[in-house]
Design a protein around this motif. Structure first.
Motif, PDB file in Angstrom:
ATOM      1  N   SER A   1       0.851  -1.183   0.000  1.00  0.00           N
ATOM      2  CA  SER A   1       0.000   0.000   0.000  1.00  0.00           C
ATOM      3  C   SER A   1       0.888   1.235   0.000  1.00  0.00           C
ATOM      4  O   SER A   1       1.880   1.302   0.738  1.00  0.00           O
ATOM      5  N   ASP A   2       0.551   2.178  -0.865  1.00  0.00           N
ATOM      6  CA  ASP A   2       1.307   3.416  -0.969  1.00  0.00           C
ATOM      7  C   ASP A   2       0.681   4.442  -0.033  1.00  0.00           C
ATOM      8  O   ASP A   2      -0.505   4.743  -0.133  1.00  0.00           O
ATOM      9  N   VAL A   3       1.487   4.938   0.890  1.00  0.00           N
ATOM     10  CA  VAL A   3       1.032   5.984   1.798  1.00  0.00           C
ATOM     11  C   VAL A   3       1.963   7.168   1.610  1.00  0.00           C
ATOM     12  O   VAL A   3       3.121   7.138   2.022  1.00  0.00           O
ATOM     13  N   ASP A   4       1.478   8.178   0.919  1.00  0.00           N
ATOM     14  CA  ASP A   4       2.252   9.389   0.646  1.00  0.00           C
ATOM     15  C   ASP A   4       3.617   9.098   0.037  1.00  0.00           C
ATOM     16  O   ASP A   4       4.634   9.679   0.424  1.00  0.00           O
ATOM     17  N   GLY A   5       3.673   8.163  -0.906  1.00  0.00           N
ATOM     18  CA  GLY A   5       4.917   7.878  -1.610  1.00  0.00           C
ATOM     19  C   GLY A   5       5.816   6.852  -0.961  1.00  0.00           C
ATOM     20  O   GLY A   5       6.915   6.600  -1.443  1.00  0.00           O
ATOM     21  N   VAL A   6       5.370   6.247   0.122  1.00  0.00           N
ATOM     22  CA  VAL A   6       6.131   5.179   0.773  1.00  0.00           C
ATOM     23  C   VAL A   6       5.310   3.896   0.661  1.00  0.00           C
ATOM     24  O   VAL A   6       4.147   3.859   1.056  1.00  0.00           O
ATOM     25  N   GLY A   7       5.935   2.859   0.089  1.00  0.00           N
ATOM     26  CA  GLY A   7       5.253   1.579  -0.051  1.00  0.00           C
ATOM     27  C   GLY A   7       5.408   0.752   1.211  1.00  0.00           C
ATOM     28  O   GLY A   7       6.517   0.538   1.686  1.00  0.00           O
ATOM     29  N   TRP A   8       4.276   0.294   1.756  1.00  0.00           N
ATOM     30  CA  TRP A   8       4.282  -0.502   2.987  1.00  0.00           C
ATOM     31  C   TRP A   8       3.774  -1.910   2.706  1.00  0.00           C
ATOM     32  O   TRP A   8       2.685  -2.090   2.182  1.00  0.00           O
TER      33      TRP A   8
END
Length: 148
Positions: free
Chosen positions: A95-102
């Motif tokens: 999941s992308d959260v503000d440009g960080v993939g988690w």
């Protein structure tokens, strides 16, 4: 503590967080041992992390390490420079959260790893907190200090 595969180590870290946090005010978290560019990026990240996260103050961890940050009584813990998650297949969705993939480990729902960076950043979040809000708060420092 002997070295083990990441999932077992992460599970042990979470157990240590929940068991030892209330005893001494210092939370025990096994620090990772990144090298090279990952270690340098993690040290930069350490100085940019917020002092308060989701209403919790940052607390000391034992052993002290620039690669570990803890908030509350171990309710939120960050370890920078961990290995790639063993449970993450090459085709895993993140999941992308503000440009960080988690990547969220399906076997350990409290464990998230930022994976599209020079250093992997592991985040353990107790069920009392909302992961997405915490990930949003950490996205800026991660993007600024850990290159893709």
């Amino acid at each position: 503590m002997p070295k083990t595969a990441l999932p077992a180590g992460a599970a042990a870290a979470f157990v240590a967080l929940t068991v030892l946090a209330g005893c001494s005010g210092v939370v025990r978290v096994e620090p990772p041992t990144p090298t090279g560019a990952a270690a340098a990026a993690c040290r930069k990240l350490a100085g940019a992390l917020p002092h308060t996260l989701d209403g919790l103050d940052r607390v000391a961890s034992e052993p002290a390490s620039p690669y570990v940050a803890v908030w509350g009584e171990g309710e939120i813990a960050l370890r920078c420079g961990v290995e790639r998650p063993a449970a993450m297949p090459a085709t895993a969705e993140v999941s992308d959260v503000d440009g960080v993939g988690w990547f969220n480990d399906p076997q350990r729902p409290a464990l998230y790893t930022a994976v599209n960076r020079e250093a992997y950043v592991e985040l353990t979040i107790s069920p009392e907190h909302r992961p997405a809000e915490i990930q949003v708060d950490l996205a800026g420092p991660i993007k600024t200090n850990i290159p893709q």
